[in-house]
Design a protein around this motif. Sequence first.
Motif, PDB file in Angstrom:
ATOM      1  N   SER A   1       0.830  -1.204   0.000  1.00 16.46           N
ATOM      2  CA  SER A   1       0.000   0.000   0.000  1.00 16.46           C
ATOM      3  C   SER A   1       0.866   1.256   0.000  1.00 16.46           C
ATOM      4  O   SER A   1       0.574   2.233  -0.700  1.00 16.46           O
TER       5      SER A   1
ATOM      6  N   SER B   1      -5.377  -7.231  -2.622  1.00 18.83           N
ATOM      7  CA  SER B   1      -5.855  -7.704  -1.323  1.00 18.83           C
ATOM      8  C   SER B   1      -6.968  -8.744  -1.425  1.00 18.83           C
ATOM      9  O   SER B   1      -7.456  -9.223  -0.404  1.00 18.83           O
TER      10      SER B   1
ATOM     11  N   LEU C   1      -5.156  -1.793  -5.028  1.00 19.55           N
ATOM     12  CA  LEU C   1      -5.218  -2.424  -3.721  1.00 19.55           C
ATOM     13  C   LEU C   1      -6.319  -3.481  -3.654  1.00 19.55           C
ATOM     14  O   LEU C   1      -6.162  -4.506  -2.978  1.00 19.55           O
TER      15      LEU C   1
ATOM     16  N   PRO D   1      -6.499  -0.617   3.861  1.00 20.54           N
ATOM     17  CA  PRO D   1      -6.328  -1.650   2.826  1.00 20.54           C
ATOM     18  C   PRO D   1      -6.815  -3.038   3.244  1.00 20.54           C
ATOM     19  O   PRO D   1      -7.397  -3.761   2.446  1.00 20.54           O
TER      20      PRO D   1
END
Length: 267
Positions: free
Chosen positions: A14, A124, A120, A57
């Motif tokens: 991030s 993720s 992101l 995140p």
Amino acid sequence: MLGAIFLLPLTYFSLFACGVFLLAGREWGRFIDPRKANVVMVSLALVLIGLMAMVPPEQIWASGLDSTVSWVLHGGAAWWLVSLVLVLVYPRSAACWRDHLWLKALFALFSLIPFFWALLALRSYQYEQDPYFGAWLLLFVMSLVWMADTGAYFVGKAFGRRKLCPRVSPGKTLEGMLGGVVTASLLALAVTQAISLPLYESLVLLVASIVAVFASVLGDLVESMFKREAGIKDSGQILPGHGGIMDRIDSLTAALPVFIVVVRLLS
């Protein structure tokens, strides 16, 4: 990029993405007004900090895609539809935004913020179950764009005759774009076969991949349009021989959020 995707934990990835975002924001500031590049960068950073405070995140996929992130990504996809019109009617469209710094700053916001969150969101995805699942997913979407660029270059050099958008980017041809789409589609097809997805999921992935590739072409054209209007050749000089950060991520700014939105709409 490969090292950042696969070796950095989500928190550090991030931070890496924030660095890319800030450099891209400063270069966008040059498109708007070279004297206010740092102001634009700081303004975009403040917006990003506010959004990250709302959605850290690790919380993007807490219970499905976070609603704030979803709205940002859909807003980004809508922006690329608007930008398509701006590119198609350029230079007439420039009369609407050429002298309005706030409007060009808004364009920067709609281009970079959704790109950041898409970056992101892909990285993720299913991070708690498998830290590398999202890494492979992100690499897949990026590879679509890289394959499309490569295919477009070689097909365009060999067979390019019809200019795609000569007033914005004289070097691009229709044949090159189609060659890039075919090349990226072959990659998407190979991946769906390799991981043995069910038929409908394979179709969703293929359609999203093709739409994302077309979006990547648009992202490139939009950056070319703003550079042409600003009278600059490269967005920056941070990458010797390659120009600036925006010169490297212009296609990705459109492809990543559009890919996620299309997959979610079709799913």
